[in-house]
Design a protein around this motif. Structure first.
Motif, PDB file in Angstrom:
ATOM      1  N   ARG A  63     -42.894  -0.917  21.856  1.00  0.00           N
ATOM      2  CA  ARG A  63     -43.333   0.049  22.861  1.00  0.00           C
ATOM      3  C   ARG A  63     -44.686  -0.323  23.461  1.00  0.00           C
ATOM      4  NH1 ARG A  63     -41.578   5.990  20.388  1.00  0.00           N
ATOM      5  NH2 ARG A  63     -39.490   5.389  19.703  1.00  0.00           N
ATOM      6  N   VAL A  64     -45.094  -1.566  23.253  1.00  0.00           N
ATOM      7  CA  VAL A  64     -46.341  -2.065  23.838  1.00  0.00           C
ATOM      8  C   VAL A  64     -46.040  -3.267  24.739  1.00  0.00           C
ATOM      9  CG1 VAL A  64     -48.657  -2.960  23.390  1.00  0.00           C
ATOM     10  CG2 VAL A  64     -47.676  -1.218  21.871  1.00  0.00           C
ATOM     11  N   VAL A  65     -45.597  -4.367  24.162  1.00  0.00           N
ATOM     12  CA  VAL A  65     -45.185  -5.542  24.927  1.00  0.00           C
ATOM     13  C   VAL A  65     -43.689  -5.460  25.152  1.00  0.00           C
ATOM     14  CG1 VAL A  65     -45.014  -8.059  24.910  1.00  0.00           C
ATOM     15  CG2 VAL A  65     -47.076  -6.957  24.041  1.00  0.00           C
ATOM     16  N   ASP A  66     -43.275  -5.443  26.403  1.00  0.00           N
ATOM     17  CA  ASP A  66     -41.874  -5.197  26.741  1.00  0.00           C
ATOM     18  C   ASP A  66     -40.963  -6.296  26.190  1.00  0.00           C
ATOM     19  OD1 ASP A  66     -39.366  -5.200  28.399  1.00  0.00           O
ATOM     20  OD2 ASP A  66     -40.378  -3.496  29.325  1.00  0.00           O
ATOM     21  N   PRO A  67     -39.946  -5.946  25.389  1.00  0.00           N
ATOM     22  CA  PRO A  67     -39.065  -6.979  24.832  1.00  0.00           C
ATOM     23  C   PRO A  67     -38.344  -7.800  25.899  1.00  0.00           C
ATOM     24  CG  PRO A  67     -38.764  -4.894  23.673  1.00  0.00           C
ATOM     25  CD  PRO A  67     -39.611  -4.603  24.878  1.00  0.00           C
ATOM     26  N   ALA A  68     -37.940  -7.160  27.000  1.00  0.00           N
ATOM     27  CA  ALA A  68     -37.247  -7.910  28.054  1.00  0.00           C
ATOM     28  C   ALA A  68     -38.176  -8.942  28.677  1.00  0.00           C
ATOM     29  CB  ALA A  68     -36.721  -6.949  29.127  1.00  0.00           C
ATOM     30  N   GLY A  69     -39.407  -8.530  28.960  1.00  0.00           N
ATOM     31  CA  GLY A  69     -40.379  -9.485  29.472  1.00  0.00           C
ATOM     32  C   GLY A  69     -40.691 -10.564  28.457  1.00  0.00           C
ATOM     33  N   GLY A  70     -40.730 -10.189  27.184  1.00  0.00           N
ATOM     34  CA  GLY A  70     -41.001 -11.163  26.136  1.00  0.00           C
ATOM     35  C   GLY A  70     -39.925 -12.236  26.043  1.00  0.00           C
ATOM     36  N   ARG A  71     -38.673 -11.829  26.218  1.00  0.00           N
ATOM     37  CA  ARG A  71     -37.588 -12.820  26.187  1.00  0.00           C
ATOM     38  C   ARG A  71     -37.708 -13.771  27.378  1.00  0.00           C
ATOM     39  NH1 ARG A  71     -34.799  -7.820  25.172  1.00  0.00           N
ATOM     40  NH2 ARG A  71     -34.494  -7.576  22.917  1.00  0.00           N
ATOM     41  N   ARG A  72     -38.057 -13.237  28.521  1.00  0.00           N
ATOM     42  CA  ARG A  72     -38.239 -14.092  29.694  1.00  0.00           C
ATOM     43  C   ARG A  72     -39.406 -15.060  29.488  1.00  0.00           C
ATOM     44  NH1 ARG A  72     -40.230 -10.762  33.343  1.00  0.00           N
ATOM     45  NH2 ARG A  72     -42.262 -11.790  33.352  1.00  0.00           N
ATOM     46  N   GLU A  73     -40.484 -14.567  28.898  1.00  0.00           N
ATOM     47  CA  GLU A  73     -41.632 -15.413  28.625  1.00  0.00           C
ATOM     48  C   GLU A  73     -41.277 -16.524  27.643  1.00  0.00           C
ATOM     49  OE1 GLU A  73     -45.521 -14.382  29.788  1.00  0.00           O
ATOM     50  OE2 GLU A  73     -43.781 -14.852  31.044  1.00  0.00           O
ATOM     51  N   ALA A  74     -40.474 -16.197  26.631  1.00  0.00           N
ATOM     52  CA  ALA A  74     -40.051 -17.214  25.668  1.00  0.00           C
ATOM     53  C   ALA A  74     -39.274 -18.322  26.364  1.00  0.00           C
ATOM     54  CB  ALA A  74     -39.215 -16.579  24.562  1.00  0.00           C
ATOM     55  N   ALA A  75     -38.392 -17.941  27.280  1.00  0.00           N
ATOM     56  CA  ALA A  75     -37.631 -18.948  28.026  1.00  0.00           C
ATOM     57  C   ALA A  75     -38.550 -19.776  28.919  1.00  0.00           C
ATOM     58  CB  ALA A  75     -36.554 -18.261  28.861  1.00  0.00           C
ATOM     59  N   ARG A  76     -39.567 -19.145  29.484  1.00  0.00           N
ATOM     60  CA  ARG A  76     -40.489 -19.859  30.381  1.00  0.00           C
ATOM     61  C   ARG A  76     -41.205 -20.991  29.668  1.00  0.00           C
ATOM     62  NH1 ARG A  76     -45.953 -19.337  31.317  1.00  0.00           N
ATOM     63  NH2 ARG A  76     -46.140 -17.374  30.176  1.00  0.00           N
ATOM     64  N   GLY A 113     -40.189 -22.373  26.755  1.00  0.00           N
ATOM     65  CA  GLY A 113     -39.295 -23.156  25.915  1.00  0.00           C
ATOM     66  C   GLY A 113     -39.406 -22.847  24.433  1.00  0.00           C
ATOM     67  N   ALA A 114     -39.697 -21.592  24.095  1.00  0.00           N
ATOM     68  CA  ALA A 114     -39.879 -21.203  22.703  1.00  0.00           C
ATOM     69  C   ALA A 114     -38.548 -20.940  22.013  1.00  0.00           C
ATOM     70  CB  ALA A 114     -40.753 -19.948  22.619  1.00  0.00           C
ATOM     71  N   GLU A 115     -38.512 -21.192  20.717  1.00  0.00           N
ATOM     72  CA  GLU A 115     -37.409 -20.725  19.890  1.00  0.00           C
ATOM     73  C   GLU A 115     -37.544 -19.208  19.764  1.00  0.00           C
ATOM     74  OE1 GLU A 115     -36.999 -23.144  16.178  1.00  0.00           O
ATOM     75  OE2 GLU A 115     -38.697 -24.221  17.069  1.00  0.00           O
ATOM     76  N   LEU A 116     -36.427 -18.514  19.861  1.00  0.00           N
ATOM     77  CA  LEU A 116     -36.468 -17.058  19.896  1.00  0.00           C
ATOM     78  C   LEU A 116     -36.004 -16.476  18.566  1.00  0.00           C
ATOM     79  CD1 LEU A 116     -37.026 -14.643  21.803  1.00  0.00           C
ATOM     80  CD2 LEU A 116     -34.602 -14.685  22.396  1.00  0.00           C
ATOM     81  N   VAL A 117     -36.835 -15.616  17.988  1.00  0.00           N
ATOM     82  CA  VAL A 117     -36.492 -14.854  16.784  1.00  0.00           C
ATOM     83  C   VAL A 117     -36.653 -13.380  17.121  1.00  0.00           C
ATOM     84  CG1 VAL A 117     -37.132 -14.331  14.404  1.00  0.00           C
ATOM     85  CG2 VAL A 117     -37.227 -16.689  15.218  1.00  0.00           C
ATOM     86  N   GLU A 118     -35.650 -12.581  16.822  1.00  0.00           N
ATOM     87  CA  GLU A 118     -35.720 -11.152  17.108  1.00  0.00           C
ATOM     88  C   GLU A 118     -35.797 -10.362  15.809  1.00  0.00           C
ATOM     89  OE1 GLU A 118     -34.246  -9.199  20.226  1.00  0.00           O
ATOM     90  OE2 GLU A 118     -33.949 -10.924  21.549  1.00  0.00           O
ATOM     91  N   LEU A 119     -36.731  -9.425  15.762  1.00  0.00           N
ATOM     92  CA  LEU A 119     -36.850  -8.483  14.659  1.00  0.00           C
ATOM     93  C   LEU A 119     -36.553  -7.087  15.186  1.00  0.00           C
ATOM     94  CD1 LEU A 119     -40.164  -9.529  12.851  1.00  0.00           C
ATOM     95  CD2 LEU A 119     -37.829  -9.948  12.086  1.00  0.00           C
ATOM     96  N   PRO A 120     -35.879  -6.267  14.409  1.00  0.00           N
ATOM     97  CA  PRO A 120     -35.779  -4.857  14.796  1.00  0.00           C
ATOM     98  C   PRO A 120     -37.137  -4.191  14.641  1.00  0.00           C
ATOM     99  CG  PRO A 120     -34.831  -5.198  12.621  1.00  0.00           C
ATOM    100  CD  PRO A 120     -35.191  -6.561  13.150  1.00  0.00           C
TER     101      PRO A 120
END
Length: 299
Positions: A247-260, A262-269
């Motif tokens: 509820r602080v850093v938007d997860p959708a924006g974070g996923r886009r940033e990871a792709a920008r 070239g990061a490996e993506l790990v998701e936590l609930p």
């Protein structure tokens, strides 16, 4: 793989090639340097620090200067915790300057930036280079763009932050903000965290959030106004940890940033503070990276 109750389909610690929970890590295990976010201190990482220490993984969690918020002061604190100090000054292209005395044969590190700490951690990774940095881990983090002020990005890209996280914040002198009381923190920056703690562990979530709020301090935001002082993304392994209910850093924006980047993506609930709500899962991930274990394949 299986782990503790907060491990999302991966081992929390141990396993083939992983750290020994009894405290005997494999030779060459990297030091994990934990970089806190805005208003916080290194102590905000305490549950993760304790879990890593139990596994024998060397760890540092420095206090970044809160009253001097420019890139150079922030990055210097990260470099000092990584054992580099002022030796790793920027070279002509924003990378490490060999003539400045940085030691490529020094202790390997995993640099971990949470929230605002992602900016300083990224620049520190560029300064140290691949010879020292085993991984750069961005946890619910702001992700810089080389050469560009982060404030400019926050104003033009509306999905980077979740509205409402800073409701009730107060402004001090200059580019400084602070939280007036624990209730305002609980309703803004830490919204949902008490409920998450209570639901997952049965802990007195409201009390833990109030204790976290008491440790907050004013934050200088000069860093956001400065262009990111690197010319290209650091050539190191980058892992982006997205918190699905952040509820602080938007997860959708974070996923886009990871792709920008070239990061490996790990998701936590869960929400924005996994070091408090899911420390075993986060420590297990960092311990794996410290010993060089490959992360599980994720779709």
């Amino acid at each position: 793989m299986s782990g503790g109750p907060d491990a999302p389909g991966r081992a929390v610690s141990g396993g083939p090639g992983g750290p020994d929970p009894a405290g005997a890590p494999p030779p060459g295990t990297a030091r994990v340097v934990l970089v806190h976010g805005a208003w916080h201190r290194g102590s905000s990482w305490a549950p993760v620090t304790a879990a890593l220490e139990r596994s024998g993984v060397p760890v540092s969690a420095p206090d970044l200067p809160a009253d001097s918020g420019g890139y150079e002061d922030q990055v210097a604190a990260v470099l000092a915790a990584a054992g580099a100090g002022a030796a790793a000054r920027p070279g002509p292209a924003g990378g490490p300057d060999a003539a400045a005395g940085s030691d490529p044969a020094g202790e390997p590190v995993v640099l971990v930036g949470h929230s605002l700490g992602g900016l300083a951690a990224t620049v520190a990774a560029a300064r140290l280079g691949a010879a020292r940095v085993r991984a750069l881990v961005l946890v619910a983090a702001l992700v810089p763009e080389p050469g560009r002020p982060q404030l400019e990005r926050l104003r033009s890209e509306g999905d980077l932050m979740v509205p409402g996280y800073d409701d009730g914040i107060r402004r001090g002198d200059g580019p400084v903000t602070f939280w007036p009381d624990a209730a305002t923190v609980a309703a803004g920056l830490y919204r949902g965290v008490a409920d998450e703690l209570a639901a997952r562990t049965g802990a007195a979530g409201e009390q833990l959030v109030a204790e976290a709020a008491d440790r907050l301090r004013p934050q200088d935001w000069s860093l956001l106004r400065e262009p990111c002082p690197i010319e290209e993304w650091p050539a190191v392994r980058t892992v982006s940890v997205i918190c699905a209910d952040d509820r602080v850093v938007d997860p959708a924006g974070g996923r886009r940033e990871a792709a920008r980047v070239g990061a490996e993506l790990v998701e936590l609930p869960g929400g924005h503070f996994p070091m408090l709500t899911r420390p075993a899962a986060l420590a297990g991930l960092l311990a794996d990276l410290a010993v060089g274990t490959a992360l599980p394949a994720r779709s």
